[in-house]
Design a protein around this motif. Structure first.
Motif, mmCIF file in Angstrom:
data_model
loop_
_atom_site.group_PDB
_atom_site.id
_atom_site.type_symbol
_atom_site.label_atom_id
_atom_site.label_comp_id
_atom_site.label_asym_id
_atom_site.label_seq_id
_atom_site.Cartn_x
_atom_site.Cartn_y
_atom_site.Cartn_z
ATOM 1 N N GLY A 1 -9.049 1.728 -13.772
ATOM 2 C CA GLY A 1 -9.107 0.533 -12.964
ATOM 3 C C GLY A 1 -9.751 -0.666 -13.621
ATOM 4 N N PRO A 2 -10.033 -1.675 -12.751
ATOM 5 C CA PRO A 2 -9.870 -1.649 -11.289
ATOM 6 C C PRO A 2 -8.397 -1.631 -10.877
ATOM 7 C CG PRO A 2 -11.354 -3.431 -11.971
ATOM 8 C CD PRO A 2 -10.658 -2.948 -13.187
ATOM 9 N N VAL A 3 -8.124 -0.903 -9.797
ATOM 10 C CA VAL A 3 -6.768 -0.830 -9.260
ATOM 11 C C VAL A 3 -6.828 -1.020 -7.749
ATOM 12 C CG1 VAL A 3 -5.904 0.691 -11.087
ATOM 13 C CG2 VAL A 3 -6.899 1.694 -9.020
ATOM 14 N N SER A 4 -5.757 -1.589 -7.219
ATOM 15 C CA SER A 4 -5.635 -1.749 -5.778
ATOM 16 C C SER A 4 -5.022 -0.495 -5.177
ATOM 17 C CB SER A 4 -4.763 -2.963 -5.447
ATOM 18 O OG SER A 4 -5.371 -4.157 -5.888
ATOM 19 N N VAL A 5 -5.520 -0.085 -4.019
ATOM 20 C CA VAL A 5 -4.991 1.077 -3.303
ATOM 21 C C VAL A 5 -4.387 0.566 -1.992
ATOM 22 C CG1 VAL A 5 -5.493 3.363 -2.402
ATOM 23 C CG2 VAL A 5 -6.842 2.470 -4.311
ATOM 24 N N LEU A 6 -3.108 0.186 -2.062
ATOM 25 C CA LEU A 6 -2.431 -0.407 -0.914
ATOM 26 C C LEU A 6 -3.293 -1.545 -0.371
ATOM 27 C CD1 LEU A 6 -1.258 2.946 0.737
ATOM 28 C CD2 LEU A 6 0.024 1.471 -0.833
ATOM 29 N N GLN B 1 -1.633 8.138 5.346
ATOM 30 C CA GLN B 1 -0.294 7.571 5.427
ATOM 31 C C GLN B 1 0.577 8.185 4.329
ATOM 32 O OE1 GLN B 1 -0.897 3.312 5.072
ATOM 33 N NE2 GLN B 1 -2.760 3.435 6.299
ATOM 34 N N PRO B 2 1.885 8.302 4.561
ATOM 35 C CA PRO B 2 2.773 8.904 3.557
ATOM 36 C C PRO B 2 2.649 8.251 2.186
ATOM 37 C CG PRO B 2 3.942 8.589 5.626
ATOM 38 C CD PRO B 2 2.612 7.924 5.787
ATOM 39 N N GLU B 3 2.424 6.947 2.172
ATOM 40 C CA GLU B 3 2.348 6.237 0.896
ATOM 41 C C GLU B 3 1.047 6.493 0.142
ATOM 42 O OE1 GLU B 3 1.600 3.122 4.216
ATOM 43 O OE2 GLU B 3 2.777 4.944 3.913
ATOM 44 N N THR B 4 0.101 7.220 0.742
ATOM 45 C CA THR B 4 -1.149 7.523 0.032
ATOM 46 C C THR B 4 -1.032 8.739 -0.875
ATOM 47 O OG1 THR B 4 -1.957 8.828 1.922
ATOM 48 C CG2 THR B 4 -2.572 6.488 1.840
ATOM 49 N N ASP B 5 0.164 9.337 -0.957
ATOM 50 C CA ASP B 5 0.453 10.369 -1.955
ATOM 51 C C ASP B 5 -0.484 11.577 -1.855
ATOM 52 O OD1 ASP B 5 1.832 11.491 -4.089
ATOM 53 O OD2 ASP B 5 0.511 10.579 -5.595
ATOM 54 N N GLY B 6 -0.500 12.194 -0.681
ATOM 55 C CA GLY B 6 -1.235 13.441 -0.542
ATOM 56 C C GLY B 6 -2.719 13.297 -0.280
ATOM 57 N N TYR B 7 -3.184 12.093 0.014
ATOM 58 C CA TYR B 7 -4.606 11.885 0.274
ATOM 59 C C TYR B 7 -4.913 12.267 1.719
ATOM 60 C CZ TYR B 7 -9.137 9.710 -0.769
ATOM 61 O OH TYR B 7 -10.468 9.476 -1.031
ATOM 62 N N VAL B 8 -5.955 13.071 1.897
ATOM 63 C CA VAL B 8 -6.326 13.585 3.219
ATOM 64 C C VAL B 8 -7.719 13.085 3.572
ATOM 65 C CG1 VAL B 8 -6.767 15.684 4.553
ATOM 66 C CG2 VAL B 8 -4.905 15.642 2.874
#
Length: 259
Positions: free
Chosen positions: A98-103, A42-49
């Motif tokens: 982290g811990p951090v949330s990813v969307l 998704q676009p909001e994942t900042d370049g994650y493939v």
């Protein structure tokens, strides 16, 4: 072959990803070697493939302009990442992130274990981890190697309560860690000739024919570090990818291959 849309049990490797500055060589290497297809997130994942095999998600690739040492990060599944991080710190780990949330995908943390190996933790949300295992191009095993396997065993067993099976030989130190009787990962010790090789997690991906794959590694921009060689668990080779990352490829013994 195992296909799962559900979160992986706590303590089981459930994901791996890497950060690279140039997606092109990575796409060529893994696409040509393992048949991966890359799918932008998704676009909001900042370049994650997301890398897929037959439509199933098998790995992640983050593209960043910031140069950093390239290495695959193995993530162990957890049901409660805050509790796992607290346990890890109490057992001697250092928190790198982290811990951090990813969307809504989940929550993650990165740790440096007491031997210095980087390991990830993943609490699943919408993203449950890899969807396909034990199939060509997909995860089949992971292990942590260091110069102090006893310290590594103590740490990971305290973290997830693994059952241990000693598989060592006179010149080889190795322990298989299990969850509920199912092997999850390995902990091994470097031999005397390893020198100052740092502690690290390595993941194994399945291939149909290790000898056929080996000559293609260099053609696709990588390097064969060792092998192919026979092991009790199949024919294996260790390779270095185009960004300098190391991974292992494993051809299952013939009797284990499912048509």
């Amino acid at each position: 072959m195992t296909v799962t849309p559900t979160p992986w049990p706590a303590g089981v490797p459930g994901w791996a990803d890497i950060t690279v500055t140039d997606l092109g060589p990575t796409q060529r290497f893994y696409g040509g070697l393992l048949g991966w297809h890359l799918r932008p997130g998704q676009p909001e994942t900042d370049g994650y493939v997301l890398a897929t095999v037959d439509g199933y998600v098998v790995a992640g690739i983050r593209v960043s302009d910031v140069p950093q040492p390239a290495a695959w990060c193995v993530y162990l599944a957890t049901d409660d990442i805050a509790a796992s991080v607290a346990t890890a710190v109490g057992a001697g780990a250092t928190v790198a992130l982290g811990p951090v949330s990813v969307l809504s995908l989940g929550r993650m943390a990165l740790l440096s274990d007491p031997t210095g190996a980087l390991v990830g933790l993943w609490e699943a949300g919408d993203h449950t981890g890899w969807e396909l295992t034990d199939a060509p191009g997909a995860f089949v095993w992971a292990e942590q190697m260091s110069h102090d396997p006893a310290a590594a065993r103590r740490f990971y067993t305290e973290l997830f309560g693994y059952e241990q099976q000693d598989m060592s030989a006179p010149d080889f130190t190795y322990t298989s860690l299990s969850v509920g009787g199912t092997p999850a990962a390995g902990i091994g010790g470097y031999g005397p000739g390893a020198g100052d090789v740092p502690a690290a997690w390595t993941w194994y991906l399945a291939v149909q024919d290790a000898d056929a794959v080996a000559p293609r590694v260099a053609e696709l921009g990588g390097e064969v570090v060792s092998g192919p060689e026979d092991t009790p668990y199949g024919r294996m080779l260790l390779v270095r990818g185009p960004a300098g990352e190391v991974l292992a490829l494993l051809q299952a013994p013939e009797e284990d291959v499912v048509a």
